[in-house]
Motif scaffolding. Sequence first.
Motif, PDB file in Angstrom:
ATOM      1  N   PHE A 165     -11.588  -5.072 -14.628  1.00 51.41           N
ATOM      2  CA  PHE A 165     -10.750  -6.138 -14.069  1.00 51.41           C
ATOM      3  C   PHE A 165      -9.261  -5.780 -14.164  1.00 51.41           C
ATOM      4  O   PHE A 165      -8.498  -5.970 -13.222  1.00 51.41           O
ATOM      5  CB  PHE A 165     -11.006  -7.471 -14.788  1.00 51.41           C
ATOM      6  CG  PHE A 165     -12.330  -8.108 -14.458  1.00 51.41           C
ATOM      7  CD1 PHE A 165     -13.216  -7.511 -13.579  1.00 51.41           C
ATOM      8  CD2 PHE A 165     -12.700  -9.332 -15.018  1.00 51.41           C
ATOM      9  CE1 PHE A 165     -14.441  -8.093 -13.262  1.00 51.41           C
ATOM     10  CE2 PHE A 165     -13.914  -9.936 -14.716  1.00 51.41           C
ATOM     11  CZ  PHE A 165     -14.794  -9.303 -13.842  1.00 51.41           C
ATOM     12  N   ALA A 169      -6.215  -5.254 -11.217  1.00 49.84           N
ATOM     13  CA  ALA A 169      -4.954  -6.004 -11.284  1.00 49.84           C
ATOM     14  C   ALA A 169      -3.748  -5.073 -11.437  1.00 49.84           C
ATOM     15  O   ALA A 169      -2.671  -5.342 -10.894  1.00 49.84           O
ATOM     16  CB  ALA A 169      -5.002  -7.003 -12.436  1.00 49.84           C
ATOM     17  N   PRO A 238      -2.471  -8.604 -15.733  1.00 49.83           N
ATOM     18  CA  PRO A 238      -3.444  -7.545 -16.045  1.00 49.83           C
ATOM     19  C   PRO A 238      -3.733  -7.411 -17.549  1.00 49.83           C
ATOM     20  O   PRO A 238      -4.877  -7.192 -17.938  1.00 49.83           O
ATOM     21  CB  PRO A 238      -2.771  -6.271 -15.530  1.00 49.83           C
ATOM     22  CG  PRO A 238      -1.742  -6.725 -14.582  1.00 49.83           C
ATOM     23  CD  PRO A 238      -1.318  -8.081 -14.996  1.00 49.83           C
ATOM     24  N   LEU A 241      -5.893 -10.248 -18.766  1.00 49.36           N
ATOM     25  CA  LEU A 241      -7.220 -10.065 -18.174  1.00 49.36           C
ATOM     26  C   LEU A 241      -8.002  -9.009 -18.960  1.00 49.36           C
ATOM     27  O   LEU A 241      -9.223  -9.097 -19.107  1.00 49.36           O
ATOM     28  CB  LEU A 241      -7.035  -9.601 -16.725  1.00 49.36           C
ATOM     29  CG  LEU A 241      -8.199  -9.712 -15.749  1.00 49.36           C
ATOM     30  CD1 LEU A 241      -8.747 -11.119 -15.690  1.00 49.36           C
ATOM     31  CD2 LEU A 241      -7.730  -9.273 -14.361  1.00 49.36           C
ATOM     32  N   PRO A 245     -11.601 -10.956 -20.069  1.00 50.66           N
ATOM     33  CA  PRO A 245     -11.987 -10.614 -18.688  1.00 50.66           C
ATOM     34  C   PRO A 245     -12.975 -11.611 -18.051  1.00 50.66           C
ATOM     35  O   PRO A 245     -14.114 -11.265 -17.780  1.00 50.66           O
ATOM     36  CB  PRO A 245     -12.633  -9.245 -18.851  1.00 50.66           C
ATOM     37  CG  PRO A 245     -13.184  -9.241 -20.234  1.00 50.66           C
ATOM     38  CD  PRO A 245     -12.374 -10.176 -21.060  1.00 50.66           C
ATOM     39  N   LEU A 247     -14.177 -14.158 -14.878  1.00 52.59           N
ATOM     40  CA  LEU A 247     -14.052 -14.162 -13.419  1.00 52.59           C
ATOM     41  C   LEU A 247     -12.987 -15.153 -12.957  1.00 52.59           C
ATOM     42  O   LEU A 247     -12.246 -14.897 -12.005  1.00 52.59           O
ATOM     43  CB  LEU A 247     -15.404 -14.511 -12.782  1.00 52.59           C
ATOM     44  CG  LEU A 247     -16.357 -13.331 -12.565  1.00 52.59           C
ATOM     45  CD1 LEU A 247     -17.701 -13.821 -12.084  1.00 52.59           C
ATOM     46  CD2 LEU A 247     -15.775 -12.316 -11.586  1.00 52.59           C
ATOM     47  N   ARG A 249     -10.293 -16.017 -14.555  1.00 56.09           N
ATOM     48  CA  ARG A 249      -8.959 -15.426 -14.775  1.00 56.09           C
ATOM     49  C   ARG A 249      -8.659 -14.331 -13.741  1.00 56.09           C
ATOM     50  O   ARG A 249      -7.542 -14.224 -13.251  1.00 56.09           O
ATOM     51  CB  ARG A 249      -8.846 -14.879 -16.193  1.00 56.09           C
ATOM     52  CG  ARG A 249      -7.422 -14.582 -16.621  1.00 56.09           C
ATOM     53  CD  ARG A 249      -7.368 -14.032 -18.024  1.00 56.09           C
ATOM     54  NE  ARG A 249      -7.505 -15.040 -19.057  1.00 56.09           N
ATOM     55  CZ  ARG A 249      -6.512 -15.830 -19.471  1.00 56.09           C
ATOM     56  NH1 ARG A 249      -5.325 -15.740 -18.931  1.00 56.09           N
ATOM     57  NH2 ARG A 249      -6.716 -16.707 -20.434  1.00 56.09           N
ATOM     58  N   LEU A 250      -9.686 -13.554 -13.419  1.00 54.94           N
ATOM     59  CA  LEU A 250      -9.503 -12.497 -12.408  1.00 54.94           C
ATOM     60  C   LEU A 250      -9.069 -13.125 -11.078  1.00 54.94           C
ATOM     61  O   LEU A 250      -8.130 -12.648 -10.428  1.00 54.94           O
ATOM     62  CB  LEU A 250     -10.799 -11.699 -12.214  1.00 54.94           C
ATOM     63  CG  LEU A 250     -10.769 -10.639 -11.112  1.00 54.94           C
ATOM     64  CD1 LEU A 250      -9.852  -9.483 -11.491  1.00 54.94           C
ATOM     65  CD2 LEU A 250     -12.158 -10.097 -10.811  1.00 54.94           C
ATOM     66  N   LEU A 254      -5.490 -12.348  -9.247  1.00 51.29           N
ATOM     67  CA  LEU A 254      -5.447 -11.748  -7.908  1.00 51.29           C
ATOM     68  C   LEU A 254      -4.792 -12.682  -6.893  1.00 51.29           C
ATOM     69  O   LEU A 254      -4.048 -12.234  -6.016  1.00 51.29           O
ATOM     70  CB  LEU A 254      -6.856 -11.358  -7.447  1.00 51.29           C
ATOM     71  CG  LEU A 254      -7.543 -10.258  -8.262  1.00 51.29           C
ATOM     72  CD1 LEU A 254      -8.888  -9.893  -7.642  1.00 51.29           C
ATOM     73  CD2 LEU A 254      -6.682  -9.008  -8.386  1.00 51.29           C
TER      74      LEU A 254
END
Lengths: 284, 265
Positions: A165, A169, A238, A241, A245, A247, A249-250, A254
Amino acid sequence: MRSREADVLSPESRVRGPAAAAVVGKYWAIFRTQLVNSLAYPIDLLGRSLAIVLFMWIFMNLWRVTYGATGASSIAGLTLADTMWYLMMAEAVMLSKRDLSETISEQVKDGSVAYLLNKPFNFILYHFAAGLGHSLLSFGGNLLIGSGIVWLMVGPPPGIMGWLFAGVAVALSWLLDFCFSTLIGLSAFVVEETNAFRWIYQKFLLLLGGVLIPLDFFPAWLQTISLNLPFAWIIYGPARLFVDPSLARLGQVLLQQGIWLAVFGGIVWVTYRRAVARLVINGG
Amino acid sequence: MGRQLSFLLALWKTNLLSAMEYRVSFLTQVVGMMLNNALYFVFWIIFFARFEEINGWDLVDMLFLFGVVATGFGAGTYLFGNAIRLSSLIAEGLMDYYLSLPRPVLLHALASRSNASSAGDFTYGLFSFGAAIYFSGSFNGLMLLRFALGCLAAMAVLVSFLVLVQSLTFWIGNTSLLTASAFNAIVTFSLYPITLFDGTAKLVLFTLIPAAFIGALPAEFVRKFDLLQLVQICAGGAIFLLLAVFVFYRGLCRYESGSAIQVRM
């Protein structure tokens, strides 16, 4: 003997080959050339990566004492190990990003921009491809050495998802940082001295970007301000994350990076067009 | 001595007049550097707002520390601007110019250039010291004297350390990476409280990377008089200065001219 790079860089190949493939090909060639160039000096590359050891050692002393003084095992949801791995990723991004603002502003000031503008590639994309080639290797070196030292100090790193992830980022981080660097560099078309802008931008990254301290440790009002600025999504996004990690937060990282890229990418495009329009070249 | 001093004053005056030719650029760099330092200090404001103190150091101690380091660093790299690019002067054979004139080579080379941004560091340091006085609520004439002495010692150790590291160019050739690392290390370490580091690390900070002589030691001395610290500061400054001069002139015997035609404007 004609190299593949010469083929893709030559104007005739642009006309002959499929347009999109030729465009991608020539920037790929610039990226590869920079990558190979950096690989030619492995000791220098490794030596520059040693700076991360210094920073990690200082951070370890600072945060070990701080966590010890508070007596808490976690602060704002981050343990000492989380904080150190966060700082390692933040420093790796910070130390490996290529500061192109100085290069661009020097090219504007000494007139060598004229030499690059008449080449069959876009001035901005040329710098981005070259910068990416440098950053990628540098990032690898910083991650390797930084991870080694932090592992020794606080134990193993986060799981594989954190690396994956964060990797995605970080690529967008470099792109966003490149927009800022380019804007600072292009400001040389208007102002005499661009160093001050560069220093202040770097300090914004250190502070509001979360290089020196995770934004989670900020007071609520400052955290809100920081998260609504682009600097946080270059470094904090990043790095956070990496240690958390999820999803959700990802998606958040993004989305924020995408929004800021659209805004600053547009500003760079407009600024570049205007700067080139007002460029006056005398003689050769 | 008087002759060398008037020579130095003439060099500094020339550098200042040269900077004034580009007044806007000079002022932009000065103000930009002050803002840069102030933004960096905000980290400590945020930090101490949350954690109050670390091993006996609080925000006022940090103001004193930044005051001494920024003033000493600013004065050193402004008055002796070539201290940060001595290695390239040596490696590129640019010492020929200084060798051909009847003036002390090291002094002449170091003072031949001034960095505009360093004037910003110097000014920021004075503001930081002023803020430290205001928030600590303690001030007297002796503190001002201790501040001047502390900054002078910090400047001497910093410039000497840079000369020492870059003099290695005479023996090992290109030291640009070593110089950059040493510069980063000494500046970074000098801006953190010394109480963060344990015995071995402290030994390093007093010898190999003498950041303690640039930051923590003079900052503590400025805040409160201590005879032992006074002796340490003076001895540290003198020893590093003598060592730098000795190593530089030993290395100079190995200098190889590039025989390049040099133009100075």
